[in-house]
Write an enzyme that holds these catalytic residues in place. Structure first.
Site, PDB file in Angstrom:
ATOM      1  N   GLU A  71      -0.332  -1.878   4.776  1.00  0.00           N
ATOM      2  CA  GLU A  71       0.327  -2.189   6.039  1.00  0.00           C
ATOM      3  C   GLU A  71       0.105  -0.579   7.312  1.00  0.00           C
ATOM      4  OE1 GLU A  71       3.420  -1.842   9.098  1.00  0.00           O
ATOM      5  OE2 GLU A  71       3.309  -0.073   6.685  1.00  0.00           O
ATOM      6  N   ASP A  94       0.592  -1.039   0.322  1.00  0.00           N
ATOM      7  CA  ASP A  94       0.071   0.043  -0.203  1.00  0.00           C
ATOM      8  C   ASP A  94       0.820   1.250   0.156  1.00  0.00           C
ATOM      9  OD1 ASP A  94       0.904  -0.878   2.669  1.00  0.00           O
ATOM     10  OD2 ASP A  94      -0.534   0.572   3.503  1.00  0.00           O
TER      11      ASP A  94
HETATM   12 NI    NI Z   1       6.350   1.414   5.221  1.00  0.00          NI
END
Ligand code: NI
Length: 421
Positions: free
Chosen positions: A168, A110
């Protein structure tokens, strides 16, 4: 080592000198030198992937173009690919057909809601969205690793899982991927991941056994008082005033109630109250983040916040509600797996360029994998003179450092899964 051609405007990196081969050695090329050759030959593939992915940053659980790119790249290597795990997660499988352990290598996918300001020729094509944490580099390194290990599959046993994980940054894609079975069939024996690290110069690696990154939890408090005329405080319960006292009192949790041997952090990052200069606020809301490496400290945050805020409120005639959200656990590296990374890193960049990582209060959802199987998360130096840090609109990596990440992953796998002949 051949330094790949520079196609960006970042400073040229001078890699440290390699250790000279032993003058008495007349053995043919060791497998480790084969790894270096394969990695060097994959440099263009690596940089193409990094730049293509950098152009198409996507936020958490919306990584659809990214997932398509990653899956296509894995398919082009001839690997079976599973897509749509936890929404946008992807996993490629290298099955050697020979019995042996299973290693999981992980990259996150991401990007961040940041308008890019790097001026790179391959900058983000998505307004307001940017790979400002280097996850484009993580994915490219893992794809190049898949390419090299696929080329070397005849000298490997067991299985390698190449896992590309969404979200994440927040709210986390590791836990839902585990819930969808990525650690099973075959069961994963160990796992590894890396993060590009701009505070470490390109050509260096930072690694550390034990606690590396903090657990991160989140809290929000709503205080309810009784509003009224600003000139009649005695007829009101001023929620803003109670809130500021509570914020001050919360800071005493870390300084007075937690053993100083355990690092802990409580930051109130948001405070909202009031709407007019002549009206006493009837509610106040504030919240923030809690960080620690210690599970004992972590388990008591909620109770302590309730006690402190509740005490202040009852003294002042207000009430409160606490919303507590557990976040990522701490990143704890396994000692033996950390040694494996250290050996691979030393062979790649030289022992003098492998340093002990300083623990950080930042969090990482790689922690969920490390909670379940032994492994190691480490920092790949990508810094250069004047570079910006992660989560900054001008952040970028020194691309010359990226093949080192590929080589380290390949050496880790080769050490554990390599066969002779
Ligand atoms: Ni990172």
């Amino acid at each position: 080592m051949r330094v790949p051609p520079q196609r960006t405007n970042v400073t040229r990196l001078r890699f440290p000198a390699r250790r000279a081969p032993s003058p008495t050695s007349n053995l043919p090329d060791a497998p480790m030198d084969t790894i270096k050759t394969h990695v060097t030959n994959s440099t263009e593939f690596l940089l193409d992937a990094r730049r293509a992915l950098h152009r198409i940053p996507e936020l958490a659980f919306k990584e659809t173009k990214t997932a398509t790119y990653v899956a296509d790249a894995l398919l082009s290597l001839g690997l079976p690919v599973r897509t749509g795990i936890a929404g946008t997660g992807v996993m490629g499988l290298l099955e050697t057909g020979r019995p042996g352990p299973t290693i999981l290598l992980r990259a996150d996918m991401d990007a961040l809601p940041i308008q890019e300001a790097t001026g790179l020729p391959f900058c983000s094509e998505h307004p307001g969205c940017m790979h400002a944490c280097g996850h484009d580099a993580h994915m490219a390194i893992l794809l190049a690793t898949a390419r090299v290990l696929t080329q070397m599959r005849n000298s490997l046993r067991g299985t390698v899982k190449f896992l590309f994980q969404p979200a994440e940054e927040y709210p986390g894609g590791a836990a839902p991927m585990i819930a969808e079975g990525v650690l099973e069939n075959p069961a994963v024996n160990c796992c590894f991941g890396l993060h590009v690290w701009p505070s470490a110069p390109a050509g260096t690696v930072e690694v550390k056994p034990g606690p590396l990154m903090a657990a991160m939890d989140r809290f929000e408090v709503t205080i309810t008082g009784r509003g009224g005329h600003a000139a009649k405080p005695h007829e009101c319960v001023d929620a803003l005033e109670v809130g500021t006292q509570a914020v001050g009192a919360l800071q005493r949790i870390v300084s007075r109630q937690i053993d100083p041997i355990h690092p802990a952090l409580l930051t109130v990052a948001v405070f909202r109250a009031g709407h007019a200069f002549n009206v006493i606020a009837d509610t106040a809301q504030f919240g923030g983040t809690l960080r620690t490496f210690d599970t004992g400290v972590r388990s008591r945050w909620q109770e302590r916040i309730n006690q402190v805020v509740g005490g202040v409120c009852s003294a002042m005639g207000a009430t409160h509600e606490l919303q507590f959200t557990s976040g990522y656990p701490p990143v704890i590296n396994d000692v033996a797996m950390t040694e494996a990374v250290r050996r691979a890193a030393e062979a790649t960049v030289g022992a003098a360029n492998v340093r002990e990582a300083t623990p950080t209060m930042g969090g990482e959802d790689m922690a969920y994998f490390l909670e379940r199987v032994p492994g190691c998360f480490f920092f790949l130096g990508t810094g250069f003179d004047g570079c910006s840090m992660i989560h900054n609109p001008a952040f970028t990596v020194h691309e010359d450092a990226l093949p080192c990440g590929v080589e380290i992953f390949c050496r880790i796998v080769h050490e554990r899964l390599g066969i002779s002949g």
